[in-house]
Every structure is written in structure tokens, then in C-alpha cells.
Design an enzyme around this catalytic site. Structure first.
Site, mmCIF file in Angstrom:
data_model
loop_
_atom_site.group_PDB
_atom_site.id
_atom_site.type_symbol
_atom_site.label_atom_id
_atom_site.label_comp_id
_atom_site.label_asym_id
_atom_site.label_seq_id
_atom_site.Cartn_x
_atom_site.Cartn_y
_atom_site.Cartn_z
ATOM 1 N N GLU A 336 -9.916 8.931 10.287
ATOM 2 C CA GLU A 336 -11.218 9.087 9.643
ATOM 3 C C GLU A 336 -12.418 8.771 10.545
ATOM 4 O OE1 GLU A 336 -10.525 8.588 4.992
ATOM 5 O OE2 GLU A 336 -10.328 6.671 6.025
HETATM 6 C C1 ACM Z 1 -5.931 6.424 5.770
HETATM 7 O O1 ACM Z 1 -5.605 6.433 4.570
HETATM 8 N N1 ACM Z 1 -7.192 6.545 6.107
HETATM 9 C C2 ACM Z 1 -4.932 6.297 6.805
#
Ligand code: ACM
Length: 704
Positions: A336
Site C-alpha cells: 500500500e
Molecule cells: C495489507 O493488508 N495491507 C497487507
């Protein structure tokens, strides 16, 4: 167990009665082969153990734990006060033979052979860890009957399907106390899991003591972190139980807590604090689409990957961590990172240009390559979430698949074609509040990959417990017993997929987990006890036992989307009904069985039991109302108690052939709607008493 009331206990007794067949055993995970023989081994004061093998202290400890726990389970006084492995008790009833003692590692031999006959029990295994796995199976064979405890005569041959069978616990969002972690390790050992992955840092907190960079825990946490001594103790504790520990430090994003300690690492100057990535005031009351857009467009705290000082820092830090975590893996997150912080910094943009990098994905790949180099230096295999993957990734790096998108299989195939191994977490996110059967019916190996692909590319799977809505007070309620079903998915043959049979065994394992490892029952009672202010738990239990959380991220995201909604912070007390209730309702499962039997047979016994249960629920309102003055908590859920009472009343009418069926169905469907972020878990069963047809459970639930 979970304090089910008398009517349903009766049904549970009926379900487990009858002749012994492999279908009446409650083994979990189900072994590769189980053959029932005639007769049974009865536990008496003559139960003694002989160990034939190298006698490693780790294994001697495991055998002594087994012996003491077996004593507690059976109530029998056994003859050996202490098993050292050296003594040769005459006529030992359990002989354990193993060839070598090993350190736990991925790919280790965990196989065992167990033979129980009426006279003696033989457990043989190539390794001490295999023998430990066999002891867990033996414990699960113990059955009470006829005033004593016995094991059916049986032959078991067993070994795991997948090498990596993990549980990830996020200890960053909410800190999870050390003792809770140890109890999770005990539970993992019971269901033959072998990897505890600790998500040790995130925006909200940094949870490890660093002596090299002490500001990490000083400025990066609220004082809640593990000392190095504790972590070393945890590593040993886990190794003794055949479990390795994989530490994760999430980089280059998800790192506000690290930047709060050492802001020179950041991609942009700011007053960093350990806190959520986004300013919730800016994303409250937006549509889901707008929130998603914002998540992709907003600059978030991110490490500067262009400075050599960054790598000097992490080299020293990972060197220190390698001294604490001896197992062969280092997880660096890599998830992310939207690249916005990098794009907006002119120096970083200039660096990218000078290196001919076309986009921030290329810069992420550069960062990953540098992390790979550091991991290599300290003899670790690098792991990251799926965003770690890029075509230049060295083949021994491991990728953890997490996104639940339909593209899962395609990405997994691409990664495997590239010769990287994959750990699958997509499908095993425990924070989605999906019931156990949803995870259980998800196979980690994509269907068209074939066995060859599975052997080569899918290293295994991992359940993931993110802790935005979990802390030490409810972690065990959230993780267990669901994770036992996931453990079976990873250990047992792919063809073991009968969800109803899984639940039958899950309730038995839940009792064992509580008896030998976790404090899920205690956590539940603690939260409910607070509500009733220490007086009269039963009516509150009756209500909570038939509710489960709303499924998916409706709760976590819902309070961002809802007008006036509150996003949980580090100080939000996790004591509401949605924090307390189980994700699978055992009461609901037994009631569903009772209704199914009745609809099938229309027998007087089932009818009587259903009526008695409905009356109990209906009249619980009066008992609950009598407590309502005890504390404000109870007043908050008084409407849930009312709903249960009204719904039971409607079903009673229907079963007595009174009233209008159409109206009753409408009323029930209204009562089943979410309230206080929970939902009635007996809705379909009550509806069936009106319609005469029991609808199947949904095969999937929406994420939002
Ligand atoms: C995640 O759930 N960002 C690995």
C-alpha cells in the site's frame, strides 16, 4: 462449549452419541489417514510413557506438558512424577520413538504414525517435531465415556499438505500483550500450525525494543512494546512447540511510528506521530468510491528510498533484529505505498530521473532490491506483501498474496512462473468477520495450478488478524476457534471440505483450545461481566450467544462512511457487543441442526426442543430487563435483547400455526437487520420455522 443452554446441550449430546466411527472423532486438523480398529485404550493409573530417541530438552518438555494436561483431562493420577526420557518404565503404555531432534524450520519433517490398541499406544516419527504433532492428535482422541476416559483403537498416518501454515497477528494497531501471544502459540501448536508472523510496526505503533535506535519504541509507541528479553523468550517458547517466528517491519509506507522517532528517514518533513495514516476528519462521511480515490491520491508517511542514510539505518536495525529473531525470514511489508510522497518530492523525482526510472513502481523495486541485499547479509529470506513483487525480484524472495480481488489467481500464477514462492493470505483475513466456513472453503492453491504448481509455488497460507478492532481483551475471541478451521485447510488433504463436519469438530476443538491454551471464554465473560457490573451474567450471555458481527468491512469502514461515525483510535475501548460476540455462533449452529432435523422428520422430540428454546429466548427479555439498571452498557443493547425476544415470539407463533405467515416472515426479516454492528445469527433458522424451508448459508458475503 460457550455456555450453551440446556436445550442445546441436549442436542449436542445427541449429535455425538452412537457407535464410534471415524465420523464421530473430533480430530482437527483431520489427519491424512485414520483407520478405526476394534476396542479402546482406557486411561488408568498405569498410564506411563517411554521415550526412545535422542531425548532433546524441547521434546522432553513437550511430553511432560502432554502428560500433565492428560492428567487434568482424565482426572487420573498417573504414575510418573517426572518424565526425563532416561527412565525405562516397565510395561510403558505409551512408547514414543523418534530418530532425531530438529530445529523448527519450513519444510521440516512433521510426519508421524500413531497406533492405539487396547493394550498400548505407539507413536513413531522421524523427528521430535513430528512426534509433538502426533501427541496433539493423541490428545484429541481422548473421549469421556462410562465413568472414564479412553482413546478408540486407531491407526493414524499423518503429514502436512502445505509447508507454511501461519497466523499473522498485528500487534501495532492495538498492542497485544505478551502473555496473549504465548497463548496463541499454544493454540497454534494444538492445530499443528508452524509460523507466527508478527506485524511489529505500522503507522499506529512500533512494538519492539531497539537498543540501537531506542527512540523507535520511545517515540513510536504509547509505551506498549515487547522487550528484547520477552521476544527471545517468545522465540524459544514457539520453537519448543514447533513454531517459528517471522518478524515484520512494514516499509516503505505504513511507517508513521518509525518517522516519529527518526524523521530524517521521511520523504517529506512533517510533525510525525504514531497514528493512523489518514486524517479521519478528511475522509469521514465520504462515499466508498471517494475514500478509495483519496487513498490512492493522498500523500502518506513514507521512507525516503533515495538516501544512503536510509539503508545505513535499516542495515544496523535489521542486524540488531537478527540477533533477536533467529528464524530464516524477514518480512518488510512493502504494501500500500501509493508513491505520492515520492512523486511530490523534487529531490526524489530528480533521483528517479537520474536512474531512468519511469514511475514510482520502479523506485519501489529499487527499495525492495536494497532491502533484499540487507536481508541476505543477515542470512534471511526476504518476504513482503504482494506489492513486493516485480519482475526483477530475486527468486528466493517470498511473496504474500493478500488482495481478495479476482485477479488473485492471475497474480499468483505470474509470481510462480517467475519462480518465486507464494504464501496465500487472500481468503484468510480474520478482520472481515466472515464465519469459519467461508475461510475453510477457500483453497490456497488456485484450482488450475495443479499439484505440481502447489508443490513448487504455493509455500502455504496464513490467517491474518489485523488489529484495528482487536486488542488484548478480545484477540482470542476473534482469532479462535476460526483459525483452527484454517489450520485444517492448510494441513489436511484438499478434499476434506465438509463444512458441517468441520463445525461439529470445531466446537470440540474450541473447548480443547480453551482448556489447554487460550482464554477466549474468559475474554468473553470479562467483557460481559463489565456490562452487568458483576451481577447476573446469564441473560446477557443468552443475548450475545445468538449475535455475530456484521460481515465484511462494514464496521471498520462503516463508521467512516456514516454521518457522525467514529473511526476507532488507539484509545477507543473495544467493549461493545460487536467487540465481544463470537464470529461464529455455536448456539446458532446447534439450533440450525435442530430446525433441519425437525423439518426433515417433523418429530415430536425436535418440536419440543425447538419450542423450549424459543420460549427461553422469548422470556429472556424479562430477566435481561431486570438487570438493565446495572450499567449503561446494558441499556445500550437492551434493544438487541428485545429483538431476540420478539423474533422468538414470532417463530413460536409460526410453529404453533398461529398468525399470518407472510407477515411473520416480513417481521423476521426486519428484525434480522444489523443493529449496533451485529446481526442475529439464528435468522435463517427462524425464517425456516415460518416457511418450512431452511435456506442454505450464503456462499459468500460482500466485503463492504
Ligand atoms: C495489507 O493488508 N495491507 C497487507
Amino acid at each position: 462449549m460457550r455456555f450453551i443452554f440446556t436445550t442445546l446441550l441436549l442436542i449436542s449430546g445427541l449429535l455425538s452419541a452412537g457407535a464410534q466411527t471415524t465420523d464421530s472423532l473430533t480430530l482437527m486438523p483431520r489427519p491424512q489417514t485414520v483407520k478405526l480398529q476394534t476396542g479402546k485404550f482406557v486411561f488408568t493409573g498405569r498410564f506411563s510413557i517411554r521415550i526412545s530417541g535422542p531425548g532433546s530438552p524441547k521434546f522432553i518438555g513437550a511430553v511432560n506438558r502432554f502428560y500433565l494436561q492428560m492428567g487434568k483431562r482424565t482426572g487420573v493420577v498417573f504414575p510418573q512424577e517426572y518424565i526425563s526420557g532416561k527412565e525405562e518404565p516397565a510395561n510403558a503404555q505409551l512408547t514414543i520413538s523418534y530418530e532425531k531432534s530438529i530445529n523448527p524450520a519450513i519444510g521440516m519433517d512433521e510426519s508421524y504414525h500413531l497406533n492405539v490398541s487396547p493394550e498400548k499406544i505407539m507413536l513413531t516419527a522421524p523427528t521430535d517435531i513430528g512426534a509433538e504433532r502426533g501427541l496433539q492428535t493423541l490428545y484429541q482422541l481422548v473421549t469421556p465415556a462410562g465413568g472414564g476416559f479412553y482413546c478408540p483403537a486407531v491407526e493414524v498416518n499423518d503429514s502436512p499438505r502445505l509447508k507454511w501454515r501461519g497466523l499473522m497477528i498485528d500487534v501495532a494497531r492495538h498492542f497485544i500483550p505478551f502473555e496473549v501471544l504465548k497463548r496463541n502459540v499454544d493454540a497454534m501448536a494444538i492445530v499443528k500450525m508452524n509460523v507466527l508472523h508478527l506485524h511489529l510496526s505500522d503507522d499506529e505503533g512500533f512494538r519492539v525494543e531497539s537498543k540501537v535506535y531506542p527512540k523507535l519504541q520511545e517515540n513510536g509507541s504509547n509505551g506498549l512494546f515487547y522487550t528484547q528479553d520477552q521476544l527471545k523468550e517468545l522465540v524459544n517458547y514457539a520453537h519448543d512447540r514447533g513454531v517459528i517466528i517471522v518478524p515484520e517491519f512494514d516499509l516503505p509506507g505504513h511507517c508513521s511510528s518509525i518517522l516519529a522517532a527518526y524523521p530524517f528517514l521521511a520523504s517529506y518533513p512533517a510533525n510525525y506521530k504514531p497514528a493512523g495514516r489518514f486524517n479521519m476528519d478528511t475522509i469521514k462521511n465520504l462515499s466508498l468510491g471517494k475514500i478509495m480515490l483519496l487513498i490512492n491520491q493522498v500523500r502518506t508517511p513514507t521512507v525516503d528510498p533515495t538516501k544512503e542514510t536510509t539503508y545505513v539505518f535499516f542495515d544496523r536495525f535489521f542486524k540488531e533484529m537478527s540477533g533477536i529473531f533467529p528464524d530464516a525470514y524477514l518480512h518488510v511489508g512493502a504494501d500500500e505505498n501509493n508513491g505520492v510522497a515520492w512523486k511530490q518530492n523534487p529531490d526524489i523525482a530528480a533521483f528517479m530521473k537520474s536512474k531512468g526510472m519511469k514511475n514510482t513502481d520502479a523506485l519501489q523495486a529499487y527499495f525492495v532490491k536494497r532491502m533484499y541485499g540487507i536481508a541476505q547479509k543477515y542470512h534471511k529470506r526476504l518476504i513482503g506483501w504482494e506489492e513486493l513483487f516485480n519482475p526483477g525480484l530475486p527468486q528466493d524472495a517470498i511473496v504474500q498474496k493478500w488482495k481478495p480481488a479476482a485477479s488473485t489467481d492471475t497474480l499468483v500464477k505470474t509470481i510462480i512462473a517467475h519462480n518465486n514462492q507464494v504464501i496465500v493470505s487472500a481468503g484468510y483475513y480474520l478482520d472481515m468477520y466472515f464465519p469459519a466456513y467461508i475461510h475453510y472453503l477457500t483453497d490456497p492453491v488456485p484450482a488450475n495450478l495443479g499439484t505440481a504448481g502447489a508443490d513448487k509455488g504455493i509455500l502455504g497460507g496464513e490467517a491474518a488478524m489485523w488489529s484495528e478492532l482487536v486488542d488484548g481483551g478480545n484477540e482470542e475471541i476473534r482469532v479462535w476457534p476460526r483459525t483452527a478451521a484454517i489450520a485444517e485447510r492448510f494441513w489436511s488433504a484438499a478434499g476434506v471440505r465438509d463444512a458441517d463436519d468441520m463445525y461439529r469438530r470445531l466446537w470440540a476443538i474450541d473447548f480443547e483450545l480453551n482448556d489447554r491454551a487460550i482464554d477466549e471464554y474468559g475474554s468473553y465473560i470479562k467483557i460481559l461481566g463489565r456490562w452487568v457490573n458483576d451481577k447476573g451474567l446469564d441473560p446477557a450471555i443468552t443475548v450475545c450467544n445468538v449475535y455475530t458481527q456484521v460481515k465484511g468491512y462494514k464496521r471498520l469502514m462503516g463508521n467512516m462512511l456514516a454521518p457522525g461515525g467514529v473511526h476507532p483510535t488507539l484509545t477507543t475501548p473495544l467493549v461493545s457487543i460487536a467487540d465481544a460476540v463470537h464470529t461464529d455462533s455455536e448456539t446458532g449452529w446447534y439450533f440450525r441442526h435442530l430446525v433441519a432435523t425437525y423439518l426433515d422428520k417433523h418429530d415430536a422430540t425436535s418440536l419440543k426442543q425447538i419450542k423450549s428454546q424459543l420460549q427461553e429466548w422469548q422470556s429472556n427479555k424479562a430477566r435481561f430487563d431486570a438487570l438493565a439498571g446495572n450499567s449503561p452498557y446494558l441499556q445500550q443493547i437492551a434493544d438487541l435483547s428485545d429483538i431476540l425476544s420478539i423474533a422468538a415470539g414470532v417463530a413460536l407463533q409460526a410453529i404453533n400455526n398461529e398468525g399470518n405467515k407472510e407477515e411473520q416472515l416480513k417481521q423476521l426479516q426486519q428484525l434480522e437487520k444489523p443493529n449496533h454492528e451485529v446481526q442475529l445469527a439464528i435468522g435463517l433458522s427462524l425464517e425456516a420455522l415460518v416457511t418450512g424451508k431452511l435456506k442454505p448459508e450464503p456462499v459468500a458475503y460482500p466485503m463492504f
